[in-house]
Design a protein around this motif. Sequence first.
Motif, mmCIF file in Angstrom:
data_model
loop_
_atom_site.group_PDB
_atom_site.id
_atom_site.type_symbol
_atom_site.label_atom_id
_atom_site.label_comp_id
_atom_site.label_asym_id
_atom_site.label_seq_id
_atom_site.Cartn_x
_atom_site.Cartn_y
_atom_site.Cartn_z
ATOM 1 N N GLU A 160 0.838 -1.210 0.000
ATOM 2 C CA GLU A 160 0.000 0.000 0.000
ATOM 3 C C GLU A 160 0.876 1.265 0.000
ATOM 4 N N LEU A 161 1.935 1.258 0.812
ATOM 5 C CA LEU A 161 2.805 2.437 0.889
ATOM 6 C C LEU A 161 3.590 2.633 -0.408
ATOM 7 N N CYS A 162 4.029 1.529 -1.010
ATOM 8 C CA CYS A 162 4.755 1.641 -2.294
ATOM 9 C C CYS A 162 3.833 2.217 -3.372
ATOM 10 N N GLN A 163 2.580 1.765 -3.370
ATOM 11 C CA GLN A 163 1.632 2.274 -4.381
ATOM 12 C C GLN A 163 1.385 3.770 -4.197
ATOM 13 N N LEU A 164 1.217 4.181 -2.929
ATOM 14 C CA LEU A 164 0.990 5.604 -2.656
ATOM 15 C C LEU A 164 2.210 6.433 -3.081
ATOM 16 N N ALA A 165 3.405 5.938 -2.750
ATOM 17 C CA ALA A 165 4.636 6.650 -3.129
ATOM 18 C C ALA A 165 4.694 6.820 -4.646
ATOM 19 N N GLN A 166 4.350 5.756 -5.347
ATOM 20 C CA GLN A 166 4.401 5.799 -6.815
ATOM 21 C C GLN A 166 3.402 6.817 -7.371
ATOM 22 N N ARG A 167 2.186 6.787 -6.814
ATOM 23 C CA ARG A 167 1.146 7.734 -7.267
ATOM 24 C C ARG A 167 1.584 9.174 -7.047
#
Length: 346
Positions: free
Chosen positions: A138-145
């Motif tokens: 979840e944190l990796c996805q948010l960082a990417q977004r």
Amino acid sequence: MQRKIILIGCGVVGQGFLEILVKKKELLDAKFGFEPLLVGVADMRMGSILVPEGMDIPKFLEHLKAHGTVHDFPAEGATIGLNSLDLIKEADADIMVEVTFTDIKTGEPATSHIKAAFEKGMCVATTNKGPITLHFKELCQLAQRKNALFRYEGVVMSGTPIFDLLEYCLAVNDIKEIKGILNGTTNFMLTKMEEENMSYPDALALAQKLGYAEADPTADVEGFDALAKVVILSNVVLGGSIKPSDAAERVGISGITLEDIRKAKEEGMRYKLVGSTRIEHGKIIASVKPVKLALSHPLAGVSGAVNALTFTTDLSGDITIQGPGAGKLETGFAIMIDVLNMHREM
Ligand code: HSE
């Protein structure tokens, strides 16, 4: 180039990182063009301060040593009294360093700090195992977004490089199994108990004094800290999505007595707390438990607050790395290398 930094959590690791910034100031600038500007610090116990023009780091460290407080550091234009989340929201920073205490059960408050930083497009370096154990994807996805960088080298083996090693040096390999000593406190305790006949409580007290143990040392001695690292390796390296409760076993060292250690020694054996994870028929099998190893076993020779990990790869065979697994400058260095790598990538 100047990089504005906020520090969330100003305990052993945060102070270790600041000490490295001071010690390596010239080298960081001359070799990497990196000029840190510390614009805010928040700590649950010591208070907070936001200084848009930047703080004098050596003077701040002296202040911490003398007073043990953050909020009353004399700085022009300072805002004090913000809680950590508000400080993150208010701060104009490039990088957040998140080094609050680890809570493996909830991942808080670190997870909320990291989300708030990403929402603002800040890059994040952390040594906090809670968020990486529980919310990695979840944190990796948010960082990417949000187009933000996210680094966490110190969550496993503190300042001994694991994730950079895998990302660059061992890239293209399939990792089949990871196994080793993942908790510095318990390895230190077992070493002291065997070599100096030190009692279990004395060995634990010394590990706490030296800053190796978690805020709640039950996490170390009962294997929860090592398990968090096994879960992180399972998810980050083996591509799993397991939780600590999915582990096949989690046993710590609290049941091991001086007598057990003495008997093992007579047999030419030594106890080590071993963590492992592997993929079997598409399923992750993860565990942490004390294992009696022959003295000739490579892990048996790893003593003190040292960790060691063996990666079983398809192309390069077994690769073992050994190094510090805890400590102020060692873990501070993990943050340093993450911050430097983000500076280079930005
Ligand atoms: N308490 C941990 C240990 C700190 O002893 O290994 C580093 O994660």
